[in-house]
Write a protein that holds these residues in place. Structure first.
Motif, PDB file in Angstrom:
ATOM      1  N   ARG A  43      24.689  -1.375   6.824  1.00  0.00           N
ATOM      2  CA  ARG A  43      24.623  -2.492   5.893  1.00  0.00           C
ATOM      3  C   ARG A  43      23.489  -3.418   6.284  1.00  0.00           C
ATOM      4  NH1 ARG A  43      30.764  -3.341   6.865  1.00  0.00           N
ATOM      5  NH2 ARG A  43      29.837  -4.462   8.588  1.00  0.00           N
ATOM      6  N   PRO A  44      22.945  -4.157   5.343  1.00  0.00           N
ATOM      7  CA  PRO A  44      21.862  -5.095   5.665  1.00  0.00           C
ATOM      8  C   PRO A  44      22.291  -6.063   6.756  1.00  0.00           C
ATOM      9  CG  PRO A  44      22.106  -4.866   3.290  1.00  0.00           C
ATOM     10  CD  PRO A  44      23.258  -4.139   3.901  1.00  0.00           C
ATOM     11  N   GLY A  45      21.449  -6.193   7.786  1.00  0.00           N
ATOM     12  CA  GLY A  45      21.741  -7.120   8.866  1.00  0.00           C
ATOM     13  C   GLY A  45      22.613  -6.556   9.962  1.00  0.00           C
ATOM     14  N   VAL A  46      23.134  -5.323   9.791  1.00  0.00           N
ATOM     15  CA  VAL A  46      23.991  -4.712  10.806  1.00  0.00           C
ATOM     16  C   VAL A  46      23.164  -3.723  11.610  1.00  0.00           C
ATOM     17  CG1 VAL A  46      26.016  -3.278  11.235  1.00  0.00           C
ATOM     18  CG2 VAL A  46      26.051  -4.961   9.381  1.00  0.00           C
ATOM     19  N   THR A  47      23.038  -3.959  12.905  1.00  0.00           N
ATOM     20  CA  THR A  47      22.196  -3.116  13.748  1.00  0.00           C
ATOM     21  C   THR A  47      22.984  -2.102  14.563  1.00  0.00           C
ATOM     22  OG1 THR A  47      22.258  -4.804  15.488  1.00  0.00           O
ATOM     23  CG2 THR A  47      20.441  -4.913  13.919  1.00  0.00           C
ATOM     24  N   SER A  48      24.295  -2.304  14.680  1.00  0.00           N
ATOM     25  CA  SER A  48      25.104  -1.359  15.436  1.00  0.00           C
ATOM     26  C   SER A  48      26.520  -1.360  14.897  1.00  0.00           C
ATOM     27  CB  SER A  48      25.123  -1.736  16.928  1.00  0.00           C
ATOM     28  OG  SER A  48      25.733  -3.002  17.107  1.00  0.00           O
ATOM     29  N   GLN A  49      27.242  -0.310  15.223  1.00  0.00           N
ATOM     30  CA  GLN A  49      28.625  -0.199  14.772  1.00  0.00           C
ATOM     31  C   GLN A  49      29.551  -0.409  15.943  1.00  0.00           C
ATOM     32  OE1 GLN A  49      29.602   2.848  11.910  1.00  0.00           O
ATOM     33  NE2 GLN A  49      31.423   3.397  13.063  1.00  0.00           N
ATOM     34  N   LYS A  50      30.510  -1.296  15.778  1.00  0.00           N
ATOM     35  CA  LYS A  50      31.426  -1.649  16.853  1.00  0.00           C
ATOM     36  C   LYS A  50      32.164  -0.420  17.376  1.00  0.00           C
ATOM     37  CE  LYS A  50      35.379  -4.642  17.810  1.00  0.00           C
ATOM     38  NZ  LYS A  50      36.334  -5.603  17.235  1.00  0.00           N
ATOM     39  N   GLY A  51      32.146  -0.282  18.693  1.00  0.00           N
ATOM     40  CA  GLY A  51      32.907   0.790  19.316  1.00  0.00           C
ATOM     41  C   GLY A  51      32.161   2.101  19.451  1.00  0.00           C
ATOM     42  N   TYR A  52      30.962   2.196  18.887  1.00  0.00           N
ATOM     43  CA  TYR A  52      30.231   3.464  18.907  1.00  0.00           C
ATOM     44  C   TYR A  52      29.179   3.424  20.010  1.00  0.00           C
ATOM     45  CZ  TYR A  52      28.430   7.804  16.878  1.00  0.00           C
ATOM     46  OH  TYR A  52      28.063   9.115  16.667  1.00  0.00           O
ATOM     47  N   GLY A  53      29.204   4.433  20.873  1.00  0.00           N
ATOM     48  CA  GLY A  53      28.221   4.501  21.935  1.00  0.00           C
ATOM     49  C   GLY A  53      28.540   3.653  23.147  1.00  0.00           C
ATOM     50  N   LEU A  54      29.776   3.176  23.258  1.00  0.00           N
ATOM     51  CA  LEU A  54      30.141   2.301  24.363  1.00  0.00           C
ATOM     52  C   LEU A  54      30.668   3.086  25.559  1.00  0.00           C
ATOM     53  CD1 LEU A  54      32.026  -0.574  22.473  1.00  0.00           C
ATOM     54  CD2 LEU A  54      29.692  -0.627  23.369  1.00  0.00           C
ATOM     55  N   THR A  55      30.327   2.610  26.750  1.00  0.00           N
ATOM     56  CA  THR A  55      30.913   3.110  27.989  1.00  0.00           C
ATOM     57  C   THR A  55      31.103   1.906  28.904  1.00  0.00           C
ATOM     58  OG1 THR A  55      28.734   3.536  29.001  1.00  0.00           O
ATOM     59  CG2 THR A  55      29.769   5.360  27.817  1.00  0.00           C
ATOM     60  N   GLY A  56      31.791   2.102  30.029  1.00  0.00           N
ATOM     61  CA  GLY A  56      31.931   1.033  31.000  1.00  0.00           C
ATOM     62  C   GLY A  56      32.644  -0.183  30.456  1.00  0.00           C
ATOM     63  N   LYS A  57      32.123  -1.386  30.796  1.00  0.00           N
ATOM     64  CA  LYS A  57      32.766  -2.647  30.441  1.00  0.00           C
ATOM     65  C   LYS A  57      32.904  -2.815  28.931  1.00  0.00           C
ATOM     66  CE  LYS A  57      31.112  -5.013  34.605  1.00  0.00           C
ATOM     67  NZ  LYS A  57      30.266  -6.114  35.141  1.00  0.00           N
ATOM     68  N   GLY A  58      31.871  -2.415  28.193  1.00  0.00           N
ATOM     69  CA  GLY A  58      31.924  -2.535  26.735  1.00  0.00           C
ATOM     70  C   GLY A  58      33.037  -1.694  26.146  1.00  0.00           C
ATOM     71  N   PHE A  59      33.205  -0.511  26.685  1.00  0.00           N
ATOM     72  CA  PHE A  59      34.260   0.378  26.205  1.00  0.00           C
ATOM     73  C   PHE A  59      35.641  -0.164  26.552  1.00  0.00           C
ATOM     74  CE2 PHE A  59      36.765   4.393  27.231  1.00  0.00           C
ATOM     75  CZ  PHE A  59      37.259   4.514  25.942  1.00  0.00           C
ATOM     76  N   VAL A  60      35.792  -0.729  27.752  1.00  0.00           N
ATOM     77  CA  VAL A  60      37.085  -1.293  28.157  1.00  0.00           C
ATOM     78  C   VAL A  60      37.512  -2.382  27.184  1.00  0.00           C
ATOM     79  CG1 VAL A  60      38.290  -2.631  29.923  1.00  0.00           C
ATOM     80  CG2 VAL A  60      36.796  -0.761  30.601  1.00  0.00           C
ATOM     81  N   LYS A  61      36.593  -3.257  26.818  1.00  0.00           N
ATOM     82  CA  LYS A  61      36.899  -4.348  25.897  1.00  0.00           C
ATOM     83  C   LYS A  61      37.281  -3.822  24.521  1.00  0.00           C
ATOM     84  CE  LYS A  61      34.957  -8.667  24.082  1.00  0.00           C
ATOM     85  NZ  LYS A  61      33.771  -9.565  24.077  1.00  0.00           N
ATOM     86  N   ASP A  62      36.515  -2.850  24.031  1.00  0.00           N
ATOM     87  CA  ASP A  62      36.799  -2.270  22.717  1.00  0.00           C
ATOM     88  C   ASP A  62      38.111  -1.492  22.735  1.00  0.00           C
ATOM     89  OD1 ASP A  62      35.673  -1.479  19.935  1.00  0.00           O
ATOM     90  OD2 ASP A  62      36.165   0.452  20.846  1.00  0.00           O
ATOM     91  N   PHE A  63      38.352  -0.777  23.825  1.00  0.00           N
ATOM     92  CA  PHE A  63      39.575   0.005  23.986  1.00  0.00           C
ATOM     93  C   PHE A  63      40.808  -0.881  23.922  1.00  0.00           C
ATOM     94  CE2 PHE A  63      42.412   1.151  27.687  1.00  0.00           C
ATOM     95  CZ  PHE A  63      43.252   1.984  26.964  1.00  0.00           C
ATOM     96  N   SER A  64      40.748  -2.040  24.583  1.00  0.00           N
ATOM     97  CA  SER A  64      41.862  -2.971  24.590  1.00  0.00           C
ATOM     98  C   SER A  64      42.222  -3.415  23.176  1.00  0.00           C
ATOM     99  CB  SER A  64      41.523  -4.188  25.446  1.00  0.00           C
ATOM    100  OG  SER A  64      42.567  -5.135  25.424  1.00  0.00           O
ATOM    101  N   LYS A  65      41.222  -3.740  22.381  1.00  0.00           N
ATOM    102  CA  LYS A  65      41.456  -4.192  21.009  1.00  0.00           C
ATOM    103  C   LYS A  65      42.039  -3.077  20.153  1.00  0.00           C
ATOM    104  CE  LYS A  65      37.811  -7.709  20.968  1.00  0.00           C
ATOM    105  NZ  LYS A  65      36.546  -8.150  20.342  1.00  0.00           N
ATOM    106  N   ARG A  66      41.515  -1.882  20.302  1.00  0.00           N
ATOM    107  CA  ARG A  66      41.993  -0.756  19.488  1.00  0.00           C
ATOM    108  C   ARG A  66      43.422  -0.361  19.867  1.00  0.00           C
ATOM    109  NH1 ARG A  66      37.941   1.384  16.406  1.00  0.00           N
ATOM    110  NH2 ARG A  66      35.810   0.816  17.035  1.00  0.00           N
ATOM    111  N   LEU A  67      43.736  -0.456  21.148  1.00  0.00           N
ATOM    112  CA  LEU A  67      45.093  -0.140  21.598  1.00  0.00           C
ATOM    113  C   LEU A  67      46.091  -1.141  21.010  1.00  0.00           C
ATOM    114  CD1 LEU A  67      46.975   1.542  23.390  1.00  0.00           C
ATOM    115  CD2 LEU A  67      46.417   0.001  25.288  1.00  0.00           C
ATOM    116  N   LYS A  68      45.780  -2.408  21.095  1.00  0.00           N
ATOM    117  CA  LYS A  68      46.662  -3.443  20.550  1.00  0.00           C
ATOM    118  C   LYS A  68      46.838  -3.278  19.041  1.00  0.00           C
ATOM    119  CE  LYS A  68      45.456  -6.884  24.059  1.00  0.00           C
ATOM    120  NZ  LYS A  68      44.741  -8.166  24.321  1.00  0.00           N
ATOM    121  N   ASN A  69      45.739  -2.997  18.347  1.00  0.00           N
ATOM    122  CA  ASN A  69      45.804  -2.845  16.890  1.00  0.00           C
ATOM    123  C   ASN A  69      46.660  -1.656  16.486  1.00  0.00           C
ATOM    124  OD1 ASN A  69      44.202  -5.080  16.388  1.00  0.00           O
ATOM    125  ND2 ASN A  69      42.304  -3.906  16.280  1.00  0.00           N
TER     126      ASN A  69
END
Length: 235
Positions: A43-69
């Motif tokens: 989409r215009p103005g969107v440079t990346s997609q949340k949760g895609y290509g993450l490892t390490g600390k970024g993945f841990v944070k995203d994982f926590s949100k997805r687990l709760k949801n």
């Protein structure tokens, strides 16, 4: 039995992990929670997609949100499975980080869980079963011996213990060298070689060709994952 699969990474994990697990563990139903497949056309103005290509600390944070949801949506599972590239980090510390994240979610505390690592990257599984993967692929079978020799001599990859590759670089918070990059470079040693190794294209395909029993012989961390799934398949 339903397994929620949370994986770090991108295209390789999207295309390769679930088919691999479904092939060798048909008694489970694997539901991939992450990464999610990229939507075509940003989409215009969107440079990346949340949760895609993450490892390490970024993945841990995203994982926590997805687990709760997942629990908020009243979904249910029998096993929570986390897969991430270890990238030469300390295995015990990384395992503790993920377990702490899971246990912070009340609904997840009594669910069976396993933290699995591809060390240093998922390509170690492919290298561990070279004769069923690289050696038979039409892009590489005529030069796989030269590739293997180059990887052994120039990159010090131990084919009987590929998880040992690389050293931790604190300044980058990852390995000093990438196994996937080394594999790609091994296909560039001759200008006559037209097919380069692609992590996004070749890795998912080659995952479908490897034998987990053979990989377990050479990859101790993979063996822990394999044994866990086998032992819990009838529980």
């Amino acid at each position: 039995m339903v397994v929620w699969l949370f994986a770090g990474g991108g295209e390789t994990e999207v295309r390769g992990l679930v088919p691999f697990f479904e092939k060798h563990f048909p008694e489970y139903r694997f539901e991939r929670k992450s990464p999610v497949r990229k939507k075509p056309g940003p989409r215009p103005g969107v440079t990346s997609q949340k949760g895609y290509g993450l490892t390490g600390k970024g993945f841990v944070k995203d994982f926590s949100k997805r687990l709760k949801n997942s629990f908020i949506e009243s979904e249910k599972c029998n096993i929570i499975l986390v897969i991430d590239d270890l990238n030469c980090k300390d295995c015990s510390e990384q395992t503790a980080r993920y377990l702490k994240t899971i246990d912070s979610v009340e609904e997840a505390k009594d669910i069976k869980k396993h933290i699995g690592f591809a060390a240093p990257e998922i390509e170690s599984w492919i290298i561990a079963d070279w004769n069923r993967s690289i050696a038979l692929h039409p892009d590489f079978r005529n030069r796989h011996t030269a590739m293997r020799h180059w990887l052994s001599k120039e990159k010090n990859i131990a084919f009987d213990a590929p998880e040992s590759f690389g050293n931790y670089d604190a300044s980058r918070d990852t390995c000093d060298e990438k196994m996937s990059k080394a594999l790609q470079e091994s296909t560039e040693i001759s200008i006559e070689d037209k097919s380069r190794y692609s992590k996004a294209i070749h890795t998912p395909y080659l995952l479908s060709k490897i034998d987990p029993v053979e990989v377990s012989k050479k990859c101790p961390l993979f063996k822990e994952l394999f044994v866990f799934l086998k032992q819990n398949s009838n529980n």
